[in-house]
Design a protein around this motif. Structure first.
Motif, PDB file in Angstrom:
ATOM      1  N   ILE A 153       2.314   1.187   4.116  1.00 60.17           N
ATOM      2  CA  ILE A 153       1.757   2.536   4.122  1.00 60.17           C
ATOM      3  C   ILE A 153       2.527   3.393   5.132  1.00 60.17           C
ATOM      4  O   ILE A 153       2.770   4.582   4.929  1.00 60.17           O
ATOM      5  N   GLY A 154       2.976   2.742   6.212  1.00 64.16           N
ATOM      6  CA  GLY A 154       3.766   3.445   7.217  1.00 64.16           C
ATOM      7  C   GLY A 154       5.097   3.908   6.659  1.00 64.16           C
ATOM      8  O   GLY A 154       5.483   5.061   6.839  1.00 64.16           O
ATOM      9  N   ILE A 155       5.792   3.017   5.947  1.00 65.37           N
ATOM     10  CA  ILE A 155       7.110   3.394   5.436  1.00 65.37           C
ATOM     11  C   ILE A 155       6.961   4.506   4.408  1.00 65.37           C
ATOM     12  O   ILE A 155       7.775   5.425   4.356  1.00 65.37           O
TER      13      ILE A 155
ATOM     14  N   MET B 123       5.017   0.356  16.034  1.00 66.17           N
ATOM     15  CA  MET B 123       4.339  -0.715  15.291  1.00 66.17           C
ATOM     16  C   MET B 123       5.345  -1.731  14.763  1.00 66.17           C
ATOM     17  O   MET B 123       5.155  -2.938  14.917  1.00 66.17           O
TER      18      MET B 123
ATOM     19  N   TYR C 296       8.256  14.595  13.164  1.00 65.14           N
ATOM     20  CA  TYR C 296       8.348  13.130  13.053  1.00 65.14           C
ATOM     21  C   TYR C 296       7.459  12.400  14.054  1.00 65.14           C
ATOM     22  O   TYR C 296       7.672  11.228  14.334  1.00 65.14           O
TER      23      TYR C 296
ATOM     24  N   ASN D 195      11.065  17.057   5.399  1.00 69.08           N
ATOM     25  CA  ASN D 195      11.748  17.721   6.506  1.00 69.08           C
ATOM     26  C   ASN D 195      13.253  17.826   6.371  1.00 69.08           C
ATOM     27  O   ASN D 195      13.851  18.758   6.894  1.00 69.08           O
ATOM     28  N   GLU D 196      13.889  16.878   5.740  1.00 69.25           N
ATOM     29  CA  GLU D 196      15.355  16.874   5.724  1.00 69.25           C
ATOM     30  C   GLU D 196      15.872  17.707   4.558  1.00 69.25           C
ATOM     31  O   GLU D 196      16.220  17.194   3.500  1.00 69.25           O
TER      32      GLU D 196
ATOM     33  N   PHE E  10       4.915   4.641  14.032  1.00 64.31           N
ATOM     34  CA  PHE E  10       5.374   3.641  13.075  1.00 64.31           C
ATOM     35  C   PHE E  10       6.437   2.747  13.695  1.00 64.31           C
ATOM     36  O   PHE E  10       6.398   1.529  13.551  1.00 64.31           O
TER      37      PHE E  10
ATOM     38  N   LEU F 272       7.784  12.085   5.220  1.00 65.78           N
ATOM     39  CA  LEU F 272       8.233  13.019   6.265  1.00 65.78           C
ATOM     40  C   LEU F 272       9.703  13.368   6.082  1.00 65.78           C
ATOM     41  O   LEU F 272      10.096  14.528   6.192  1.00 65.78           O
ATOM     42  N   VAL F 273      10.525  12.354   5.796  1.00 68.70           N
ATOM     43  CA  VAL F 273      11.954  12.600   5.618  1.00 68.70           C
ATOM     44  C   VAL F 273      12.163  13.549   4.445  1.00 68.70           C
ATOM     45  O   VAL F 273      12.915  14.520   4.536  1.00 68.70           O
TER      46      VAL F 273
ATOM     47  N   ALA G 222       2.328  -1.753   7.276  1.00 67.01           N
ATOM     48  CA  ALA G 222       3.720  -1.327   7.393  1.00 67.01           C
ATOM     49  C   ALA G 222       4.167  -0.600   6.130  1.00 67.01           C
ATOM     50  O   ALA G 222       4.924   0.363   6.205  1.00 67.01           O
TER      51      ALA G 222
ATOM     52  N   LEU H 246      -2.264   5.589  10.584  1.00 66.56           N
ATOM     53  CA  LEU H 246      -1.088   4.826  10.991  1.00 66.56           C
ATOM     54  C   LEU H 246      -0.995   4.652  12.513  1.00 66.56           C
ATOM     55  O   LEU H 246      -0.871   3.523  12.996  1.00 66.56           O
TER      56      LEU H 246
ATOM     57  N   PHE I 226      -9.113   0.113   0.881  1.00 72.91           N
ATOM     58  CA  PHE I 226      -8.150   1.103   0.429  1.00 72.91           C
ATOM     59  C   PHE I 226      -8.828   2.039  -0.584  1.00 72.91           C
ATOM     60  O   PHE I 226      -8.681   3.270  -0.527  1.00 72.91           O
TER      61      PHE I 226
ATOM     62  N   GLU J  13       4.790   6.825   4.508  1.00 76.07           N
ATOM     63  CA  GLU J  13       4.570   8.047   5.279  1.00 76.07           C
ATOM     64  C   GLU J  13       5.876   8.565   5.883  1.00 76.07           C
ATOM     65  O   GLU J  13       6.161   9.764   5.855  1.00 76.07           O
ATOM     66  N   ILE J  14       6.681   7.636   6.406  1.00 79.54           N
ATOM     67  CA  ILE J  14       7.965   8.044   6.991  1.00 79.54           C
ATOM     68  C   ILE J  14       8.847   8.671   5.908  1.00 79.54           C
ATOM     69  O   ILE J  14       9.472   9.709   6.113  1.00 79.54           O
TER      70      ILE J  14
ATOM     71  N   ALA K 216       0.837  -1.208   0.000  1.00 78.66           N
ATOM     72  CA  ALA K 216       0.000   0.000   0.000  1.00 78.66           C
ATOM     73  C   ALA K 216       0.864   1.247   0.000  1.00 78.66           C
ATOM     74  O   ALA K 216       0.370   2.348   0.179  1.00 78.66           O
TER      75      ALA K 216
END
Lengths: 239, 317, 296
Positions: free
Chosen positions: B107-109, C279, C270, B119-120, C276, B115-116, B105, C224, C101, B111-112, B39
């Protein structure tokens, strides 16, 4: 006396080739009937067919002089049939008391307390465990919870799929005693058993199934005494 | 002029369609062959795009990491590596669990990673984005012909990926995967390391998604966090694969072109609407994508071009 | 210390309450219908907009108009279950995950279509905080959120352990086949799972909207941490999910507190990453959650 359960020409399976083919079987009221036979003979499928868990291709099932062939499982419980599957037959995170309570939902008894009292009289071991999650019990105790849950709907007919599977020999005797106890309070029992010899000893009637067909029927003692049955299905030796 | 305008619109359509075809083929390896639900396609796409942009862009003005001006093939390699490693890390954790966990997971990655990327600043230049991302064979031709050349490159890659998929499908590896999918327990019983095979499909798929991201960055020559937007990447690719027929690389390409065609056609239409209506109608298009997914799930699970081997649906767990 | 309570601890409880309410639904749906409901965040969004619409029409405080948000969320979920999820029930559940989804996208685009993409607030202007002991400053919303979560936790506990429907839900979550053999009405259990899940999601969505503002991505952005909370609490354990939501909310907010030195421990941008990583750590070390839930 007319049969409580009467099966005629039953052919059923799971969508592919039928597993049982043209089975006839009668179960008289207040008796214990045992279905035995080699692996893959269709014993469990027969039991599941009575409980509307298979696809019925042909034949008829009558219960209490009523045709129940097309009925769904949820409709069978209120008219007096209950079943205990072979495995995963308790709600593990529910307490013993809650397991018993769930048994009443499909067919609420008039006096819930009285029914529970009767069940606990049959299975006195459970009384001390009422508040315990069923998942914490031993295999034999779980079997009692499962049978107790089924009896809470006050069935006339109780279907048991290998009630002693995986139990120690000590428990085996205990479970068979309990089954006789259940018969004594007026419930008819139809069960499948792997431990054929012991089961036939307590059975009023036995049915041997081979390759999805009727092979032989008789009283428990008749089958135990039958040379042919003994040699082929009871692993030789004497009764 | 009018005709060549239309022709170049078509070239642009085929470039984007080709990139979607690669994404769809990649997802087909993960889902069609491995049975894994990803996802977070947008995340792998974006991480590949940024990896390639950072190593290939000519100048970073010292504002962010980059300016290495490496050749494009190395950019594609970097994209495949970074996306593949990310995919490996996610799948490693989840592959032994029910596929729903991998969906969460992934979809989580995504999202992370978003963010990176936002932000970075030192890494990605934040919302200002990275400019001057080169295309392969740049400088050979100029102007609109450059698009034509890029289209050819893209479709050569699509064909290469297609051949790879077809080969994989007929290899012992592909047969093992089909065996796992059709009957996981018996595959396990004959000693196949089911998790390891699944993990491989996820990594290969993720790497290819990274390459698609890199190509997309090359195409636009500019990259900003908008590339991580899940709608245009993740959702569309899923609809494409479902419509095209999962388990079949030809279907994946056909689905990509078909859905991209529908999506582009509705865009032409909605762009002609007056202001307020144009904004609203873009939501209608999203709504239609969502509904289209439901429609293919219920009616055309086998897609335009069904898989050849008999069994398509997974056993209920 | 007071600063910690005012700006970190109390908001953390509010955030935790929002996650908890959403996670309960996710956990129940995962337990009973056996799939991860990716549209749950967007159910929250619809609930928030339902309440918002009522606020526009009726001059009452938003929390009193919750029934409108709840009603919209219930209607929406029952409709998608009927139209999209139920036809896929006989297939592997992953197809339903994919479907949900798509439903997430459908809900979000409907929200954008009907209410627009801009941010909306329930009540304009700054709300004055309540002051206790001259030092502890709490906004009324935070107190309301904590009260709501306490009331719901108690009600839910009684419902699940005492009522016939609650026990049936736990039974179906435990052993679906046995529940069917026991003659339980599985369809009814499923219907009520949606109704309860959607109601709590609508409350969560409205609280989230009151905490900041209402926008079409409101719920999707919270998905999430809610998944993390439901895994933390153990799948199919609604009370666990409540606790899990509080833990994730606290972890996210408190990770921004300057525990070491002057700057926040983890940059607020963050925050989501905290959920995350919790999790992922759970999936690696304790996938059945802290309260011995199911591992599906």
């Amino acid at each position: 006396m007319s049969a409580l359960l009467s099966i005629r020409g039953l052919t059923a399976g799971y969508g592919g080739l039928p597993v049982i083919d043209g089975i006839d079987l009668d179960v008289a009221p207040r008796t214990v009937s045992v279905i035995i036979g080699p692996n893959g003979a269709g014993k469990s499928t027969l039991l599941k067919s009575v409980f509307a868990l298979t696809r019925i291709e042909a034949g008829k099932i009558a219960f209490d002089d009523r045709d129940i062939t097309g009925l769904a499982t949820a409709e069978l419980v209120p008219i007096g049939i209950a079943a205990v599957p072979q495995s995963r037959n308790v709600f593990t995170t529910l307490t013993v008391a809650e397991n018993l309570d769930v048994g009443t939902y499909a067919a609420p008894p008039r006096d819930r307390r009285a029914v529970e009292e009767r069940v606990l009289t049959l299975f006195p071991d459970l009384r001390a465990k009422l508040g315990q999650p069923a998942g914490t019990l031993s295999g034999g105790q779980r079997q009692m919870v499962a049978m107790g849950r089924a009896l809470m709907s006050e069935p006339k007919l109780l279907l048991l799929d290998e009630p002693t599977a995986g139990l120690s020999p000590a428990y085996l005797e205990r479970i068979f005693d309990l089954i006789l106890g259940i018969r004594a309070v007026g419930v008819t029992i139809l069960m499948v058993e792997q431990n054929a010899r012991q089961a036939l000893r307590i059975a009023d009637r036995g049915h041997v199934l081979v390759n999805g067909r009727n092979f032989q029927s008789g009283t428990g003692m008749e089958l135990l005494g039958d040379e042919n049955v003994r040699r082929s299905f009871l692993g030789g030796g004497t009764a | 002029m009018e005709l060549s305008g239309l022709a170049f619109y078509f070239v642009g359509f085929l470039i984007a369609g080709g990139i979607y075809a690669i994404l769809c083929l990649a997802l087909n390896i993960q889902w069609g062959m491995g049975g894994l639900f990803n996802a977070g396609i947008a995340g792998f796409f974006a991480v590949g795009a940024y990896a390639s942009a950072i190593v290939t862009a000519a100048s970073s003005n010292g504002k962010h990491l980059g300016g290495f001006a490496l050749p494009v093939p190395l950019g594609l390699l970097a994209a495949a590596l970074v996306a593949g490693i990310t995919g490996w890390a996610v799948a490693k954790v989840c592959v032994r669990l029910k596929s729903d966990y991998l969906a969460m997971a992934s979809i989580g990655i995504a999202e992370i990673l978003r963010l990176v990327i936002v932000n970075e600043q030192w890494l990605t230049n934040g919302s200002l984005g990275i400019a001057n991302i080169p295309r392969p064979f740049e400088g050979l031709v100029r102007g609109r012909e450059a698009d034509l050349l890029f289209m050819a490159v893209i479709w050569l890659i699509v064909i290469a990926v297609y051949v790879l998929c077809a080969r994989l499908n007929n290899s012992p590896w592909g047969r093992t995967l089909r065996a796992i999918r059709d009957n996981e327990d018996s595959a396990r019983a004959v000693g196949k390391d089911v998790e390891w095979f699944r993990l491989q499909t996820f990594v290969i798929g993720a790497a290819l998604m990274g390459i698609a991201g890199a190509l997309s960055a090359s195409y636009f020559k500019f990259l900003s966090p908008a590339a991580t937007e899940p709608l245009l990447v993740t959702f569309l690719v899923w609809v494409m694969l479902m419509a095209g027929g999962s388990g079949n690389p030809k279907g994946a390409i056909a689905g990509a072109l078909l859905i991209w065609g529908i999506w582009s056609a509705t865009e032409i239409f909605t762009n002609r609407l007056p202001g307020e209506w144009a904004t609203r109608s873009s939501y209608v298009r999203m709504l239609l994508v969502g509904l289209l997914l439901q429609f293919v799930l219920q009616r055309y699970r086998q897609g335009l071009i069904p898989e050849k081997s008999p069994k398509l649906e997974f056993e209920r767990k | 210390m007071i600063e910690f309570v005012n700006f970190y601890l109390i908001p953390a409880f509010t955030l935790g309450a929002i996650y908890a309410l959403g996670a309960v639904g996710i956990s129940m749906i995962f337990g009973i219908l056996r799939f991860a409901h990716f549209a749950h965040g967007d159910v929250m969004t619809l609930g928030a907009y339902g309440t918002l619409t009522a606020v526009w029409l009726i001059p009452l405080p938003p929390l009193l108009l919750l029934p409108f948000g709840i009603a919209l969320a219930i209607v929406a979920t029952l409709a998608v279950d009927r139209m999209f999820y139920r036809p896929l029930r006989k297939l592997a559940t992953i197809y339903t995950v994919i479907s949900s989804f798509g439903v997430a996208l459908i809900f979000r685009s409907l929200a954008q279509l009907f209410w627009g993409a801009q941010n909306e607030v329930y009540v304009p202007g700054v709300q004055r905080p309540l002051v206790f002991f001259d030092t502890i400053r709490v906004s009324a919303l935070h107190i309301e959120a904590i009260l709501i979560i306490i009331v719901i936790a108690l009600t839910l506990h009684v419902f699940l352990t005492r009522s016939r429907l609650g026990r049936s839900m736990r039974a179906v979550s435990d052993e679906p086949e046995l529940a069917a053999v026991s003659g339980l009405d599985t369809d009814r259990v499923i219907r009520w799972t949606w109704i309860i899940g959607a109601s709590l999601a609508a409350i969560a969505g409205t609280l989230a909207g009151l905490d900041t503002d209402v926008h079409p991505n409101l719920g999707w952005n919270l998905l999430l941490p809610m998944f993390a909370a439901s895994i933390l609490g153990g799948i199919g354990k609604p009370m666990g999910a409540l606790a899990g939501g509080m833990v994730i909310g606290l972890a996210e907010e408190l990770s921004a507190y300057p525990w070491l030195g002057d700057g926040p421990l983890i940059s607020p941008s963050y925050k989501t990453a905290v959920a995350f990583f919790i999790m992922v750590a759970l999936l690696i070390f304790k996938p059945q959650g802290l309260f011995k839930g199911r591992l599906l």
